[in-house]
Design a protein around this motif. Structure first.
Motif, short mmCIF file in Angstrom:
data_model
loop_
_atom_site.label_atom_id
_atom_site.label_comp_id
_atom_site.label_asym_id
_atom_site.label_seq_id
_atom_site.Cartn_x
_atom_site.Cartn_y
_atom_site.Cartn_z
N ARG A 39 41.96 35.47 27.22
CA ARG A 39 40.54 35.79 27.33
C ARG A 39 39.75 34.92 26.37
NH1 ARG A 39 38.98 40.66 29.76
NH2 ARG A 39 37.16 40.71 28.39
N PRO A 40 39.30 33.74 26.82
CA PRO A 40 38.55 32.86 25.92
C PRO A 40 37.30 33.55 25.38
CG PRO A 40 39.21 31.67 27.90
CD PRO A 40 39.50 33.12 28.16
N LEU A 41 36.95 33.22 24.14
CA LEU A 41 35.71 33.68 23.53
C LEU A 41 34.65 32.64 23.87
CD1 LEU A 41 37.35 34.60 20.12
CD2 LEU A 41 36.41 36.25 21.74
N GLY A 42 34.06 32.77 25.06
CA GLY A 42 33.17 31.72 25.55
C GLY A 42 33.98 30.47 25.84
N ASN A 43 33.68 29.38 25.14
CA ASN A 43 34.42 28.13 25.34
C ASN A 43 35.59 28.00 24.37
OD1 ASN A 43 32.44 27.77 23.22
ND2 ASN A 43 32.95 25.60 23.23
N VAL A 44 35.84 29.02 23.56
CA VAL A 44 36.96 28.99 22.60
C VAL A 44 38.20 29.58 23.26
CG1 VAL A 44 37.82 29.78 20.36
CG2 VAL A 44 35.40 29.16 20.63
N ILE A 45 39.20 28.75 23.44
CA ILE A 45 40.49 29.20 23.98
C ILE A 45 41.40 29.53 22.80
CG2 ILE A 45 42.46 28.60 25.42
CD1 ILE A 45 40.67 26.39 26.67
N TYR A 46 42.02 30.69 22.83
CA TYR A 46 42.93 31.02 21.73
C TYR A 46 44.15 31.75 22.27
CZ TYR A 46 41.67 35.95 21.90
OH TYR A 46 41.50 37.26 22.30
N LEU A 47 45.23 31.64 21.51
CA LEU A 47 46.46 32.38 21.77
C LEU A 47 46.81 33.17 20.52
CD1 LEU A 47 48.76 29.69 23.48
CD2 LEU A 47 47.20 31.31 24.57
N MET A 48 47.25 34.41 20.72
CA MET A 48 47.77 35.24 19.64
C MET A 48 48.89 36.08 20.23
SD MET A 48 45.77 37.87 17.09
CE MET A 48 44.29 36.88 17.07
N PRO A 49 50.03 35.45 20.54
CA PRO A 49 51.09 36.13 21.30
C PRO A 49 51.90 37.09 20.45
CG PRO A 49 51.76 33.91 20.73
CD PRO A 49 50.35 34.06 20.25
N PRO A 50 52.59 38.03 21.09
CA PRO A 50 53.52 38.89 20.35
C PRO A 50 54.67 38.05 19.81
CG PRO A 50 53.73 39.26 22.72
CD PRO A 50 52.56 38.34 22.53
N TYR A 51 55.32 38.56 18.78
CA TYR A 51 56.33 37.78 18.07
C TYR A 51 57.61 37.56 18.87
CZ TYR A 51 53.16 39.08 14.29
OH TYR A 51 52.04 39.29 13.52
N CYS A 52 57.75 38.27 19.99
CA CYS A 52 58.92 38.07 20.84
C CYS A 52 58.72 36.96 21.86
CB CYS A 52 59.28 39.38 21.55
SG CYS A 52 57.99 39.94 22.69
N ALA A 53 57.53 36.37 21.89
CA ALA A 53 57.25 35.30 22.86
C ALA A 53 58.23 34.14 22.65
CB ALA A 53 55.81 34.82 22.71
N THR A 54 58.71 33.57 23.76
CA THR A 54 59.68 32.48 23.70
C THR A 54 58.98 31.13 23.78
OG1 THR A 54 59.97 32.37 26.10
CG2 THR A 54 61.35 33.96 24.88
N ALA A 55 59.74 30.09 23.47
CA ALA A 55 59.21 28.72 23.60
C ALA A 55 58.80 28.45 25.04
CB ALA A 55 60.27 27.72 23.13
N GLN A 56 59.55 28.98 25.99
CA GLN A 56 59.22 28.79 27.41
C GLN A 56 57.90 29.49 27.76
OE1 GLN A 56 62.34 29.94 30.07
NE2 GLN A 56 61.28 29.20 31.90
N ASP A 57 57.69 30.70 27.21
CA ASP A 57 56.42 31.39 27.43
C ASP A 57 55.25 30.55 26.95
OD1 ASP A 57 57.71 33.72 28.38
OD2 ASP A 57 57.84 34.58 26.36
N LEU A 58 55.41 29.97 25.77
CA LEU A 58 54.30 29.22 25.18
C LEU A 58 54.09 27.88 25.87
CD1 LEU A 58 54.94 30.09 21.44
CD2 LEU A 58 53.19 31.01 22.95
N THR A 59 55.16 27.25 26.30
CA THR A 59 55.00 26.01 27.06
C THR A 59 54.23 26.27 28.34
OG1 THR A 59 57.03 25.05 26.15
CG2 THR A 59 56.23 24.14 28.23
N HIS A 60 54.55 27.37 28.99
CA HIS A 60 53.82 27.75 30.21
C HIS A 60 52.34 27.95 29.90
CE1 HIS A 60 52.56 29.67 33.84
NE2 HIS A 60 52.52 30.89 33.32
N ALA A 61 52.05 28.63 28.77
CA ALA A 61 50.66 28.88 28.41
C ALA A 61 49.91 27.58 28.13
CB ALA A 61 50.60 29.80 27.19
N PHE A 62 50.53 26.66 27.40
CA PHE A 62 49.85 25.41 27.07
C PHE A 62 49.74 24.48 28.28
CE2 PHE A 62 50.50 26.80 22.73
CZ PHE A 62 49.35 26.36 22.10
N ASP A 63 50.72 24.52 29.16
CA ASP A 63 50.58 23.77 30.41
C ASP A 63 49.38 24.29 31.20
OD1 ASP A 63 52.76 22.17 29.89
OD2 ASP A 63 54.13 23.24 31.23
#
Length: 437
Positions: A384-408
């Motif tokens: 949920r971007p704050l206007g034009n601000v994109i941010y991530l604050m994932p739970p600590y169990c998030a995997t590298a694959q989860d985050l790669t998907h998010a950044f892609d």
């Protein structure tokens, strides 16, 4: 399907489609009524730390329901609250000796403001000014709206709000201006407390400032005899890389507010911790010096049991190691956007990563925000971007694959929204997808 009677938070129902129902949650994912799995990249508004439905926390909740529901907390106590209070004092910065329970981040800050004003009132000192930082957000109750940034969020409620003194945000290279302004406010002798989000302003746009500024503000407060209230509702429980953000500045606030991750995100609960001096100013045989605050669900035993279990998770599991790995993965993924003209102010603090999408119209009401949110949902992500601000604050169990998907997805969505797709950025995304394959 009939129209729901529910009025959702921060939702313009005249623009939003009907809400999808979530049917289950597990780890870093939610599952909607269509069976679609969604990576909860913002921890369901920053509350979920270890992951949804952590087994130890859920077991503690089930066990607590066998003995408790709500219990009046004005003339009784109970074991979950006592155990939790002792655990919080052990974890918190030195000097915090008492715990007052409430049920949300907003109420924990309301409690803190009343503690600060009551402290000086009971001592016979006329100090009634609160100092805050511009762009801050502390909640949506009357007191917390008064201390937060003024704007579209609270314009309709302006008649209810009280005045505060605002510090300029300590932009890089201009930190001294913020410190000098606080010094000037304090010279009036009227300042009761500085209320501040330590190191990062959350809803204000994930604005990050240096620990040296926080340390400097505390030194000024001590010099002038005013209190420091640390709003650690969002920043606590490892979000900035340490248990509490204040640790990075080497300071102990006079009052600390915590909620969100207190129960691992499982149930609503908040706590306001304060120094012995503040408690002692209310300790009297004179009933007029009582701290007059409560809520019906103060120290709910089931929520307290969940929080006690959360403390045990921190003791038993390698949470700090998970946070460290998450920080490294976020940093590596953010690196792909270095020099990318679509983005500005790429930043990270602990497990919080943010970047500003360069669009003609920024700010919280930027049209890019809802558009990006929709595109992320289509790609199986809750962002949920704050206007034009994109941010991530994932739970600590998030995997590298989860985050790669998010950044892609960030790469792809940014190109759609800005109608540009730099070759460098596209290539980086393709390379990352090939690595995962």
């Amino acid at each position: 399907m009939s129209r729901s009677p529910i009025w959702h938070p921060f939702t313009q129902h005249g623009l939003e489609p009907p809400m999808k129902r979530i049917v289950s949650a597990e780890g870093a994912y939610l599952v909607d009524e269509d069976g679609k799995r969604l990576f909860d990249a913002i921890s369901s508004w920053w509350v979920i730390t270890h992951g949804h439905r952590h087994p130890a926390i859920m077991a503690a909740i089930r066990a607590a329901t066998e003995a408790f529901d709500q219990i009046i907390f004005a003339e009784f106590s109970h074991e979950p609250a006592e155990t939790l209070a002792k655990g919080l004092i052990e974890l918190a910065p030195a000097g915090l000796e008492h715990v007052f329970y409430s049920d949300s981040g907003s109420t924990s800050v309301e409690v803190a403001l009343k503690m600060a004003l009551g402290y000086f009132h009971n001592r016979g000192e006329k100090r009634d000014r609160i100092v805050v930082m511009e762009h801050g957000y502390h909640g949506d109750t009357i007191g917390t709206m008064s201390t937060g940034e003024r704007g579209v969020f609270n314009a309709a409620y302006e008649p209810l709000l009280f005045g505060v003194d605002r510090l300029v945000f300590p932009e890089a290279g201009r930190e001294q201006e913020t410190l000098d302004m606080f010094e000037s406010f304090c010279r009036s002798g009227r300042v009761a407390a500085l209320l501040i989000e330590p190191l990062v302003l959350g809803a204000g746009g994930m604005k990050i400032y240096g620990a040296n500024v926080l340390a400097g503000l505390k030194q000024i407060a001590e010099r002038h005899g005013c209190l420091v209230i640390a709003d650690e509702v969002m920043t606590g429980w490892g979000r900035t890389g340490t248990m509490f953000a204040c640790e990075q500045a080497g300071i102990s606030p006079d009052i600390l507010c915590t909620s969100k991750g207190l129960t691992g995100g499982s149930l609503p609960l908040a706590a306001t911790l304060c120094s012995g001096d503040i408690f002692d100013a209310h300790f009297s045989t004179d009933r007029r010096k009582t701290f007059f605050h409560s809520s019906s669900y103060t120290a709910n035993p089931i929520a307290c049991a969940a929080a006690v279990a959360n403390l045990q998770v921190w003791r038993d599991e390698p949470v700090a190691q998970r946070i460290g790995q998450l920080q490294e993965t976020l940093h590596a993924n953010l690196g792909r956007f270095a020099g990318d003209g679509r983005f500005a102010n790429i930043r990270q603090l602990g497990t919080i990563a943010a970047l500003d999408l360069v669009v003609p119209s920024g700010g919280y009401l930027a049209e890019a925000g809802p558009r990006m949110r929709q595109l992320f949902r289509e790609r199986g992500l809750i962002i949920r971007p704050l206007g034009n601000v994109i941010y991530l604050m994932p739970p600590y169990c998030a995997t590298a694959q989860d985050l790669t998907h998010a950044f892609d997805a960030i790469d792809e969505v940014a190109s759609i929204v800005t109608e540009t797709a730099p070759v460098k950025s596209r290539a980086a995304g393709i390379q990352n997808r090939l690595r995962e394959a």
